[in-house]
Design a protein around this motif. Structure first.
Motif, PDB file in Angstrom:
ATOM      1  N   TYR A  14       3.294   9.510   2.266  1.00  0.00           N
ATOM      2  CA  TYR A  14       3.188  10.041   3.622  1.00  0.00           C
ATOM      3  C   TYR A  14       1.765   9.870   4.161  1.00  0.00           C
ATOM      4  O   TYR A  14       1.561   9.398   5.285  1.00  0.00           O
ATOM      5  CB  TYR A  14       3.595  11.517   3.654  1.00  0.00           C
ATOM      6  CG  TYR A  14       3.301  12.189   4.960  1.00  0.00           C
ATOM      7  CD1 TYR A  14       4.093  11.948   6.083  1.00  0.00           C
ATOM      8  CD2 TYR A  14       2.202  13.049   5.094  1.00  0.00           C
ATOM      9  CE1 TYR A  14       3.799  12.553   7.300  1.00  0.00           C
ATOM     10  CE2 TYR A  14       1.915  13.652   6.293  1.00  0.00           C
ATOM     11  CZ  TYR A  14       2.717  13.402   7.403  1.00  0.00           C
ATOM     12  OH  TYR A  14       2.423  14.000   8.596  1.00  0.00           O
ATOM     13  N   PHE A  15       0.761  10.240   3.365  1.00  0.00           N
ATOM     14  CA  PHE A  15      -0.624  10.147   3.833  1.00  0.00           C
ATOM     15  C   PHE A  15      -1.036   8.696   4.077  1.00  0.00           C
ATOM     16  O   PHE A  15      -1.715   8.400   5.062  1.00  0.00           O
ATOM     17  CB  PHE A  15      -1.584  10.821   2.852  1.00  0.00           C
ATOM     18  CG  PHE A  15      -1.578  12.317   2.960  1.00  0.00           C
ATOM     19  CD1 PHE A  15      -1.826  12.952   4.170  1.00  0.00           C
ATOM     20  CD2 PHE A  15      -1.305  13.103   1.862  1.00  0.00           C
ATOM     21  CE1 PHE A  15      -1.805  14.333   4.286  1.00  0.00           C
ATOM     22  CE2 PHE A  15      -1.278  14.488   1.960  1.00  0.00           C
ATOM     23  CZ  PHE A  15      -1.533  15.099   3.169  1.00  0.00           C
ATOM     24  N   VAL A  16      -0.626   7.784   3.200  1.00  0.00           N
ATOM     25  CA  VAL A  16      -0.968   6.374   3.388  1.00  0.00           C
ATOM     26  C   VAL A  16      -0.347   5.839   4.678  1.00  0.00           C
ATOM     27  O   VAL A  16      -1.008   5.196   5.491  1.00  0.00           O
ATOM     28  CB  VAL A  16      -0.513   5.536   2.169  1.00  0.00           C
ATOM     29  CG1 VAL A  16      -0.543   4.045   2.480  1.00  0.00           C
ATOM     30  CG2 VAL A  16      -1.399   5.837   0.965  1.00  0.00           C
ATOM     31  N   MET A  17       0.938   6.128   4.875  1.00  0.00           N
ATOM     32  CA  MET A  17       1.620   5.618   6.068  1.00  0.00           C
ATOM     33  C   MET A  17       1.126   6.295   7.339  1.00  0.00           C
ATOM     34  O   MET A  17       0.906   5.631   8.354  1.00  0.00           O
ATOM     35  CB  MET A  17       3.139   5.786   5.921  1.00  0.00           C
ATOM     36  CG  MET A  17       3.722   4.850   4.887  1.00  0.00           C
ATOM     37  SD  MET A  17       5.536   4.825   4.854  1.00  0.00           S
ATOM     38  CE  MET A  17       5.867   6.373   4.076  1.00  0.00           C
ATOM     39  N   ASN A  18       0.925   7.597   7.280  1.00  0.00           N
ATOM     40  CA  ASN A  18       0.478   8.318   8.453  1.00  0.00           C
ATOM     41  C   ASN A  18      -0.919   7.870   8.886  1.00  0.00           C
ATOM     42  O   ASN A  18      -1.193   7.724  10.076  1.00  0.00           O
ATOM     43  CB  ASN A  18       0.519   9.831   8.188  1.00  0.00           C
ATOM     44  CG  ASN A  18       0.768  10.622   9.436  1.00  0.00           C
ATOM     45  OD1 ASN A  18       1.566  10.240  10.276  1.00  0.00           O
ATOM     46  ND2 ASN A  18       0.077  11.732   9.576  1.00  0.00           N
ATOM     47  N   LYS A  19      -1.782   7.652   7.923  1.00  0.00           N
ATOM     48  CA  LYS A  19      -3.141   7.164   8.226  1.00  0.00           C
ATOM     49  C   LYS A  19      -3.072   5.795   8.907  1.00  0.00           C
ATOM     50  O   LYS A  19      -3.760   5.547   9.901  1.00  0.00           O
ATOM     51  CB  LYS A  19      -3.955   7.063   6.938  1.00  0.00           C
ATOM     52  CG  LYS A  19      -5.399   6.649   7.136  1.00  0.00           C
ATOM     53  CD  LYS A  19      -6.152   6.729   5.821  1.00  0.00           C
ATOM     54  CE  LYS A  19      -7.606   6.431   6.010  1.00  0.00           C
ATOM     55  NZ  LYS A  19      -7.954   5.027   5.930  1.00  0.00           N
ATOM     56  N   ALA A  20      -2.223   4.922   8.404  1.00  0.00           N
ATOM     57  CA  ALA A  20      -2.091   3.575   9.001  1.00  0.00           C
ATOM     58  C   ALA A  20      -1.516   3.659  10.420  1.00  0.00           C
ATOM     59  O   ALA A  20      -1.959   2.942  11.316  1.00  0.00           O
ATOM     60  CB  ALA A  20      -1.182   2.708   8.121  1.00  0.00           C
ATOM     61  N   LYS A  22       0.829  -1.210   0.000  1.00  0.00           N
ATOM     62  CA  LYS A  22       0.000   0.000   0.000  1.00  0.00           C
ATOM     63  C   LYS A  22       0.862   1.258   0.000  1.00  0.00           C
ATOM     64  O   LYS A  22       0.551   2.230  -0.683  1.00  0.00           O
ATOM     65  CB  LYS A  22      -0.952  -0.001   1.196  1.00  0.00           C
ATOM     66  CG  LYS A  22      -2.134  -0.919   1.001  1.00  0.00           C
ATOM     67  CD  LYS A  22      -3.101  -0.848   2.161  1.00  0.00           C
ATOM     68  CE  LYS A  22      -4.319  -1.708   1.889  1.00  0.00           C
ATOM     69  NZ  LYS A  22      -5.284  -1.675   2.984  1.00  0.00           N
ATOM     70  N   ALA A  23       1.943   1.243   0.754  1.00  0.00           N
ATOM     71  CA  ALA A  23       2.832   2.412   0.792  1.00  0.00           C
ATOM     72  C   ALA A  23       3.545   2.599  -0.541  1.00  0.00           C
ATOM     73  O   ALA A  23       3.581   3.705  -1.093  1.00  0.00           O
ATOM     74  CB  ALA A  23       3.847   2.266   1.922  1.00  0.00           C
ATOM     75  N   TYR A  24       4.109   1.520  -1.076  1.00  0.00           N
ATOM     76  CA  TYR A  24       4.863   1.624  -2.331  1.00  0.00           C
ATOM     77  C   TYR A  24       3.983   2.026  -3.511  1.00  0.00           C
ATOM     78  O   TYR A  24       4.431   2.729  -4.414  1.00  0.00           O
ATOM     79  CB  TYR A  24       5.551   0.304  -2.663  1.00  0.00           C
ATOM     80  CG  TYR A  24       6.769  -0.008  -1.829  1.00  0.00           C
ATOM     81  CD1 TYR A  24       7.533   0.983  -1.233  1.00  0.00           C
ATOM     82  CD2 TYR A  24       7.177  -1.323  -1.641  1.00  0.00           C
ATOM     83  CE1 TYR A  24       8.646   0.685  -0.472  1.00  0.00           C
ATOM     84  CE2 TYR A  24       8.299  -1.631  -0.886  1.00  0.00           C
ATOM     85  CZ  TYR A  24       9.024  -0.614  -0.303  1.00  0.00           C
ATOM     86  OH  TYR A  24      10.130  -0.912   0.446  1.00  0.00           O
ATOM     87  N   THR A  25       2.746   1.547  -3.537  1.00  0.00           N
ATOM     88  CA  THR A  25       1.877   1.814  -4.692  1.00  0.00           C
ATOM     89  C   THR A  25       1.085   3.111  -4.572  1.00  0.00           C
ATOM     90  O   THR A  25       0.373   3.478  -5.500  1.00  0.00           O
ATOM     91  CB  THR A  25       0.888   0.648  -4.927  1.00  0.00           C
ATOM     92  OG1 THR A  25       0.064   0.490  -3.757  1.00  0.00           O
ATOM     93  CG2 THR A  25       1.616  -0.648  -5.237  1.00  0.00           C
ATOM     94  N   ALA A  26       1.226   3.817  -3.469  1.00  0.00           N
ATOM     95  CA  ALA A  26       0.467   5.068  -3.273  1.00  0.00           C
ATOM     96  C   ALA A  26       0.611   6.057  -4.434  1.00  0.00           C
ATOM     97  O   ALA A  26      -0.385   6.646  -4.867  1.00  0.00           O
ATOM     98  CB  ALA A  26       0.857   5.718  -1.945  1.00  0.00           C
ATOM     99  N   PRO A  27       1.819   6.279  -4.994  1.00  0.00           N
ATOM    100  CA  PRO A  27       1.919   7.211  -6.123  1.00  0.00           C
ATOM    101  C   PRO A  27       1.117   6.764  -7.349  1.00  0.00           C
ATOM    102  O   PRO A  27       0.594   7.594  -8.088  1.00  0.00           O
ATOM    103  CB  PRO A  27       3.426   7.239  -6.440  1.00  0.00           C
ATOM    104  CG  PRO A  27       4.084   6.894  -5.145  1.00  0.00           C
ATOM    105  CD  PRO A  27       3.160   5.876  -4.528  1.00  0.00           C
TER     106      PRO A  27
END
Length: 197
Positions: free
Chosen positions: A187-193, A35-40
């Motif tokens: 950042y948003f994906v990781m921060n949300k998790a 999920k973090a890697y594919t966020a872009p």
């Protein structure tokens, strides 16, 4: 500067995120990393993302092969690529963006000069898979959404002017803006998790 601030925050979040992921089982760890890697690609219009599943402390390849739910957790199409060492790489892509990119005149000409003959994205990916067995081909940049001018310059082994998600040769400012947006998505994906944990 905003970009430096976001980069610092991303680095901090990445460390916290990875520390948090370390306590997860293999399945949850793999989903979180993907999920973090594919966020872009999911949120910022990047055509595709390539993820290497090599991890010395976890058997992520087995986890990917045995748990179908992980494949459905990422809202992108995917293809499995094998490198010369036998390692599994996952290519996640937005199908519509890739189809559009592969019909772009300049991308098509570059790939044709590389020996690609395809009618659709599936045929182009099949050829890419074959080439990955020998090594990582320069044209992977086309499939990942890098600017064609940068992919061409890289294949000519020209000297790059900046390195971010790819080696940049032209339009450095535009690439830096894109890198900033990619970092922001991660950042948003990781921060949300992290906040939900």
């Amino acid at each position: 500067m905003l970009a430096h601030y976001v980069k610092r925050k991303l680095n901090d979040s990445t460390v916290r995120y990875l520390n948090q992921c370390d306590t997860c089982n293999d399945r949850d760890y793999l989903e979180a990393i993907l999920k973090a890697y594919t966020a872009p690609t999911v949120f910022c219009g990047k055509t595709g993302t390539l993820v290497n599943l090599v991890n010395p402390s976890r058997d992520l390849t087995r986890c990917w092969a045995q748990d179908e739910s992980i494949k459905h957790a990422i809202p992108l199409a995917h293809a499995e690529l094998i490198n010369p060492k036998g390692s599994l790489l996952l290519y996640f892509y937005d199908r519509k963006r890739l189809e559009h990119r592969l019909t772009d005149r300049r991308c098509r000409a570059f790939l044709k000069n590389r020996g690609y003959d395809y009618a659709n994205a599936d045929e182009a990916i099949a050829e890419l898979k074959t080439r990955f067995l020998i090594g990582c081909p320069d044209e992977i940049g086309i499939f990942l959404g890098y600017p064609v001018s940068d992919v061409e310059a890289f294949s000519q082994r020209r000297h790059h002017r900046f390195v971010g998600y790819w080696k940049c040769y032209e339009n450095i400012l535009l690439s830096k803006v894109r890198f900033f947006l990619f970092d922001l998505a991660k950042y948003f994906v990781m921060n949300k998790a992290i906040q939900e944990y």
